[in-house]
Design a protein around this motif. Structure first.
Motif, PDB file in Angstrom:
ATOM      1  N   LEU A 381       0.828  -1.205   0.000  1.00 23.30           N
ATOM      2  CA  LEU A 381       0.000   0.000   0.000  1.00 23.30           C
ATOM      3  C   LEU A 381       0.868   1.264   0.000  1.00 23.30           C
ATOM      4  N   LEU A 382       1.944   1.189   0.766  1.00 23.35           N
ATOM      5  CA  LEU A 382       2.837   2.349   0.839  1.00 23.35           C
ATOM      6  C   LEU A 382       3.486   2.610  -0.521  1.00 23.35           C
ATOM      7  N   ALA A 383       3.953   1.538  -1.163  1.00 20.29           N
ATOM      8  CA  ALA A 383       4.575   1.701  -2.486  1.00 20.29           C
ATOM      9  C   ALA A 383       3.575   2.317  -3.454  1.00 20.29           C
ATOM     10  N   ASP A 384       2.351   1.842  -3.360  1.00 21.22           N
ATOM     11  CA  ASP A 384       1.306   2.342  -4.250  1.00 21.22           C
ATOM     12  C   ASP A 384       1.087   3.844  -4.040  1.00 21.22           C
ATOM     13  N   ARG A 385       1.031   4.228  -2.755  1.00 18.76           N
ATOM     14  CA  ARG A 385       0.801   5.650  -2.453  1.00 18.76           C
ATOM     15  C   ARG A 385       1.973   6.507  -2.937  1.00 18.76           C
ATOM     16  N   LEU A 386       3.174   5.970  -2.746  1.00 17.94           N
ATOM     17  CA  LEU A 386       4.348   6.721  -3.192  1.00 17.94           C
ATOM     18  C   LEU A 386       4.301   6.940  -4.699  1.00 17.94           C
ATOM     19  N   LEU A 387       3.946   5.877  -5.412  1.00 13.20           N
ATOM     20  CA  LEU A 387       3.938   5.983  -6.871  1.00 13.20           C
ATOM     21  C   LEU A 387       2.846   6.915  -7.371  1.00 13.20           C
ATOM     22  N   HIS A 388       1.763   6.988  -6.613  1.00 11.10           N
ATOM     23  CA  HIS A 388       0.662   7.826  -7.081  1.00 11.10           C
ATOM     24  C   HIS A 388       0.683   9.243  -6.534  1.00 11.10           C
ATOM     25  N   GLU A 389       1.219   9.410  -5.327  1.00  7.40           N
ATOM     26  CA  GLU A 389       1.041  10.712  -4.677  1.00  7.40           C
ATOM     27  C   GLU A 389       2.321  11.476  -4.387  1.00  7.40           C
ATOM     28  N   ALA A 390       3.455  10.763  -4.349  1.00  2.84           N
ATOM     29  CA  ALA A 390       4.679  11.471  -3.966  1.00  2.84           C
ATOM     30  C   ALA A 390       5.083  12.439  -5.073  1.00  2.84           C
ATOM     31  N   ASP A 391       5.579  13.581  -4.663  1.00  3.61           N
ATOM     32  CA  ASP A 391       6.084  14.549  -5.634  1.00  3.61           C
ATOM     33  C   ASP A 391       7.556  14.784  -5.393  1.00  3.61           C
ATOM     34  N   LEU A 392       8.242  15.103  -6.465  1.00  3.80           N
ATOM     35  CA  LEU A 392       9.660  15.410  -6.315  1.00  3.80           C
ATOM     36  C   LEU A 392       9.824  16.914  -6.234  1.00  3.80           C
ATOM     37  N   LEU A 393      10.558  17.339  -5.204  1.00  2.00           N
ATOM     38  CA  LEU A 393      10.812  18.763  -5.060  1.00  2.00           C
ATOM     39  C   LEU A 393      12.258  19.047  -5.445  1.00  2.00           C
ATOM     40  N   GLN A 394      12.573  20.308  -5.467  1.00  2.00           N
ATOM     41  CA  GLN A 394      13.957  20.676  -5.789  1.00  2.00           C
ATOM     42  C   GLN A 394      14.913  19.978  -4.841  1.00  2.00           C
ATOM     43  N   GLY A 395      16.072  19.635  -5.341  1.00  2.00           N
ATOM     44  CA  GLY A 395      17.033  18.946  -4.504  1.00  2.00           C
ATOM     45  C   GLY A 395      16.684  17.486  -4.316  1.00  2.00           C
ATOM     46  N   ASN A 396      15.815  16.988  -5.173  1.00  2.00           N
ATOM     47  CA  ASN A 396      15.406  15.578  -5.121  1.00  2.00           C
ATOM     48  C   ASN A 396      14.755  15.172  -3.805  1.00  2.00           C
ATOM     49  N   LEU A 397      14.153  16.154  -3.141  1.00  2.00           N
ATOM     50  CA  LEU A 397      13.398  15.820  -1.927  1.00  2.00           C
ATOM     51  C   LEU A 397      12.067  15.197  -2.337  1.00  2.00           C
ATOM     52  N   ILE A 398      11.601  14.256  -1.545  1.00  2.00           N
ATOM     53  CA  ILE A 398      10.320  13.618  -1.870  1.00  2.00           C
ATOM     54  C   ILE A 398       9.238  14.197  -0.961  1.00  2.00           C
ATOM     55  N   LYS A 399       8.196  14.688  -1.588  1.00  2.00           N
ATOM     56  CA  LYS A 399       7.103  15.281  -0.805  1.00  2.00           C
ATOM     57  C   LYS A 399       6.029  14.213  -0.594  1.00  2.00           C
ATOM     58  N   VAL A 400       5.817  13.861   0.658  1.00  2.00           N
ATOM     59  CA  VAL A 400       4.794  12.861   0.974  1.00  2.00           C
ATOM     60  C   VAL A 400       3.813  13.413   2.009  1.00  2.00           C
ATOM     61  N   THR A 401       3.584  14.698   1.912  1.00  2.00           N
ATOM     62  CA  THR A 401       2.756  15.350   2.932  1.00  2.00           C
ATOM     63  C   THR A 401       1.287  14.941   2.854  1.00  2.00           C
ATOM     64  N   SER A 402       0.875  14.338   1.746  1.00  2.00           N
ATOM     65  CA  SER A 402      -0.557  14.013   1.634  1.00  2.00           C
ATOM     66  C   SER A 402      -0.942  12.768   2.422  1.00  2.00           C
ATOM     67  N   PHE A 403       0.050  11.935   2.792  1.00  2.00           N
ATOM     68  CA  PHE A 403      -0.335  10.728   3.539  1.00  2.00           C
ATOM     69  C   PHE A 403       0.624  10.362   4.656  1.00  2.00           C
ATOM     70  N   LEU A 404       1.798  11.016   4.693  1.00  2.00           N
ATOM     71  CA  LEU A 404       2.790  10.526   5.646  1.00  2.00           C
ATOM     72  C   LEU A 404       3.238  11.541   6.698  1.00  2.00           C
ATOM     73  N   ASN A 405       3.703  12.692   6.262  1.00  2.00           N
ATOM     74  CA  ASN A 405       4.271  13.539   7.298  1.00  2.00           C
ATOM     75  C   ASN A 405       3.664  14.951   7.428  1.00  2.00           C
ATOM     76  N   HIS A 406       2.409  15.056   7.005  1.00  2.00           N
ATOM     77  CA  HIS A 406       1.675  16.287   7.364  1.00  2.00           C
ATOM     78  C   HIS A 406       0.221  15.855   7.560  1.00  2.00           C
ATOM     79  N   GLN A 407      -0.480  15.629   6.445  1.00  2.00           N
ATOM     80  CA  GLN A 407      -1.731  14.862   6.569  1.00  2.00           C
ATOM     81  C   GLN A 407      -1.304  13.394   6.673  1.00  2.00           C
TER      82      GLN A 407
END
Ligand SMILES: O=P(O)(O)OC[C@H]1O[C@H](OP(=O)(O)OP(=O)(O)O)[C@H](O)[C@@H]1O
Length: 570
Positions: A381-407
C-alpha cells in the motif's frame, strides 16, 4: 511507445525497452506486446481512454511505475490508421492522438485531463458494457450441448465422486458468502499456482484445477482458442456452481512466402522450438510469429474474456515467449475482475483471523488451496501511495505530505506498523526508540503491535526532563544542526531497542539515535524504516554498526523520476 487503433479495434503495441519483465528481449526492438479488443471497433471516447489506460497501466506497472498518466481528449471514435504517440517528460506521460501525422488537438495541453479524476465514471461505464464481447460465442453454440465440444477426464472423475453441486458445495469449509470465495480453474498447471497466490490476496481460493480439457475428436478444429476458453469456463461453472477461470493458447507462424506454409499450435512443446529452429534457416528473419492467449471468466452472471498477444520475429521466437501473452491476458482479466467484482486489495484482518483459525477439515482444504497472503500488505500500500502521490521537489526531496508527514493516513500507518513489527519481532526488543516528529507515526503503531513502550528523542530538552543524554546531528533535508535529547529515566542498560523512523536517507538521523542509545548503554538490536532512499547511501553509512536494517519500500530518485526498487517482491 506506440499505440495503434487498427482494423479490429484497439491495438496496443509496446516497445518495452526498460522493463525487467522484457529484459530478455531487449535486443529485439521489433518485438511487441499487444493487447487488443474484440468486437465492434467503435468505442466511445471514454471507453477508448479507459481501455488505453488499462493496457498502458498494465505495461507501465512492469517497468515505469512512477509514471503519471494523462490522456488528451479523443475527439471522436478513432477510425483506422490513426496513431497515438506517447511522449514522456520526467514524471508525466502525455499521449497525443494524431491523425495521419497531424495533431488532432493543436492546443492539446489545455485539453489534457488527468484520467484519475474521471476514473470512477469510466469504470462505471465500462462495467455496464462488460458483456458485449462474449455474445457472439453464446449465439454460436446456443443450439448445441456445449458438453460435447470439450472433454476433461479429471472433471468427469471429479463429478463421479461428488455427483451434484450440493455435495461439492458441502465441501466448502465456511460460509462462502461471509468470508471466502471459492473458484475453480481450467488453466495450465504453472499458471494455476500463480492464480492461487494472486487471488489468495483477495480471499479467493481455488477448489480445483482441470488442466486436461481437450477437444472432442468429433468437433476438432471447429473451436477458436477464444471459444475454448469461454466454453471451458462456462462448463466448469455449470458443473460446479462456482466462478471459473479458463485459458487457452494459440501460436501462429505466418506463411513464409509461396514455398513455406503457415503453422498453428495450441500446445507448445519442444517440437515447436525444433520447428522454429528449422524454419529459421530458410525464413526471412522478420517472418512474423504470434502468441495469442485467451482467459475467460464465468460466474453465471458475467462472462469475460481477455486476450494477450505477443508478436515476435521468427529470428527471436521461442515457446517460452507464450508466457508474455499469457501473463498479459491474466493481468488484464485481473484488472477487469477487480473493477467488476469490487475486490478489496486485502481482506480485513478479522476475516483473516477466521481463516487462520479454521478447524482441521477446513485447514486441510485451505492448505490445499495454497493460501498465501502477501507478506507485507502495508509495504504494498505504501509503495502504491508513493507511486501515485509522492512529488519530487527541488534537490530531489520527496514530498509525501498528503499521507505521511503532514496529513497522515493512519490506517496506512497501522498496516506499515504491522509489517515493520513482523520484520523486527525476532530481534526481541524491550522498547521502541524514535525521533520527533515524523518518526513518531510509524513508531507508535510498531510499539502497539509489539506491546512495548516507545521513547522518542526530542529536538531539545524540555523543562520536565532531567538527567539527559545529548547529541547533535545535521539534518540532510533541512541542512541544519539539531540537538537530540533523551532522558536516562527511559533508556538504560537493561533495554534493547529497535529504532523506527519514516525515512532513511543519508543516515545521519539514525546515526544520531544509535549514538544516543549507545551513550545510554542500550543495545540497538534492529532498525526499521518505512522508506529507504537507496540513492543517498544511508545503509552504507550505517553499515559499520552491524545492526540489521529493515525498510518497507526502497526507492531512488533519478532524472527519470522516482523509482520503487523492491516492487517485484510485493
Ligand atoms: O537519513 P537522514 O538523511 O538523516 O534523513 C532522514 C530523516 O529526515 C527526515 O526528518 P526531518 O529532519 O526532515 O524531520 P521531521 O521528522 O520533523 O520531518 C526523516 O523523518 C528522517 O528522520
Amino acid at each position: 511507445m506506440t499505440v495503434l487503433f487498427g482494423q479490429f479495434g484497439f491495438c496496443c503495441a509496446c516497445y518495452a525497452y526498460t522493463s525487467k519483465f522484457f529484459h530478455n528481449y531487449i535486443f529485439n526492438p521489433k518485438q511487441k506486446c499487444k493487447g487488443s479488443f474484440y468486437g465492434n471497433s467503435l468505442f466511445s471516447k471514454k471507453q477508448s481512454c479507459y481501455f488505453l489506460k488499462r493496457r498502458y497501466l498494465n505495461l507501465v506497472s512492469r517497468h515505469r511505475r512512477n509514471t503519471k498518466i494523462q490522456f488528451c481528449t479523443v475527439k471522436s471514435c478513432l477510425p483506422n490508421n490513426q496513431n497515438i504517440n506517447f511522449s514522456e517528460d520526467r514524471r508525466t506521460t502525455f499521449i497525443d492522438f494524431k491523425e495521419n501525422g497531424t495533431q488532432v488537438d493543436e492546443d492539446h495541453e489545455s485539453k489534457l485531463y488527468q484520467l484519475e479524476e474521471d476514473e470512477d465514471e469510466l469504470i462505471q461505464e465500462y462495467a455496464e458494457d462488460n458483456l458485449w464481447e462474449t455474445t457472439a460465442v453464446t449465439e454460436r453454440y446456443a443450439s448445441l450441448d456445449q458438453r460435447d465440444y470439450l472433454i476433461s477426464k479429471k472433471l468427469v472423475e471429479y463429478l463421479d465422486v461428488r455427483k451434484n453441486e450440493a455435495q461439492i458445495q458441502s465441501e466448502y469449509p465456511m460460509d462462502k458468502d461471509a468470508i471466502l470465495d471459492w473458484w475453480v480453474a481450467a488453466v495450465d498447471s504453472k499458471k494455476f499456482k500463480e492464480l492461487q497466490n494472486l487471488y489468495g490476496n483477495f480471499g479467493i481460493f481455488f477448489l480445483e484445477n482441470f488442466p486436461d480439457f481437450a477437444e472432442n475428436k468429433l468437433y476438432e478444429g471447429k473451436l477458436t482458442p477464444k471459444d475454448k476458453a469461454i466454453l471451458k469456463a462456462r462448463r466448469l461453472y455449470s458443473c460446479m456452481g462456482v466462478p471459473a477461470i479458463a485459458d487457452s493458447l494459440l501460436f501462429v507462424i505466418e506463411p513464409g512466402g509461396s514455398h513455406s506454409q503457415g503453422y498453428q499450435f495450441e500446445q507448445l512443446d519442444d517440437n515447436v522450438d525444433r520447428l522454429l529452429e528449422t524454419l529459421r534457416t530458410t525464413s526471412k528473419p522478420n517472418r512474423v510469429t504470434t502468441f495469442y492467449s485467451y482467459v475467460a471468466y464465468c460466474d453465471g452472471e458475467r462472462e469475460l474474456v481477455e486476450e494477450g498477444i505477443c508478436e515476435v520475429d521468427i529470428f527471436f521466437a521461442h515457446s517460452s515467449q507464450a508466457s508474455i501473452a499469457s501473463s498479459t491476458a491474466f493481468d488484464n482479466l485481473m484488472l477487469r475482475l477487480r473493477t467488476d467484482l469490487h475486490l478489496p486489495a486485502y481482506r480485513p484482518d478479522d476475516e483473516m483471523d477466521v481463516i487462520q483459525n479454521a478447524d482441521a477439515k477446513d485447514a486441510a482444504l485451505l492448505s490445499k488451496s495454497v493460501y498465501k497472503r502477501q507478506k507485507l500488505p502495508g509495504a504494498v500500500l505504501l509503495a502504491d501511495r508513493l507511486l501515485h502521490e509522492a512529488d519530487l521537489l527541488q534537490g530531489n526531496l520527496i514530498k509525501v505530505t498528503s499521507f505521511l508527514n503532514h496529513q497522515v493516513d493512519v490506517s496506512l500507518m497501522e498496516s506499515c506498523g504491522k509489517d515493520l513489527a513482523s520484520l523486527l519481532r525476532d530481534t526481541n526488543p524491550t522498547k521502541i526508540l524514535t525521533i520527533e516528529t515524523s518518526g513518531l507515526l510509524p513508531a507508535i503503531t510498531v510499539s502497539r503491535e509489539l506491546g512495548l513502550f516507545m521513547v522518542y528523542a526530542r529536538h531539545g530538552k524540555s523543562i520536565t526532563m532531567s538527567d539527559c543524554i545529548h547529541t547533535f546531528y545535521r539534518s540532510q533535508t533541512k541542512g541544519e544542526l539539531y540537538e537530540l535529547v533523551i532522558s536516562r529515566e527511559y533508556l538504560g542498560e537493561n533495554d534493547r531497542v529497535v529504532i523506527i523512523d519514516d525515512f532513511l536517507a543519508g543516515g545521519s538521523t539514525l546515526d544520531a539515535l544509535i549514538r544516543l542509545a549507545n551513550m545510554a548503554g542500550t543495545e540497538v538490536c534492529g532498525i526499521g524504516v518505512l522508506i529507504e532512499r537507496t540513492d543517498m547511501g544511508g545503509r552504507a553509512f550505517l553499515s559499520g554498526y552491524n545492526i540489521p536494517i529493515f525498510s518497507l519500500v526502497r526507492l531512488s530518485v533519478s532524472s527519470e523520476g522516482l523509482r520503487v526498487e523492491n516492487i517485484d517482491k510485493f
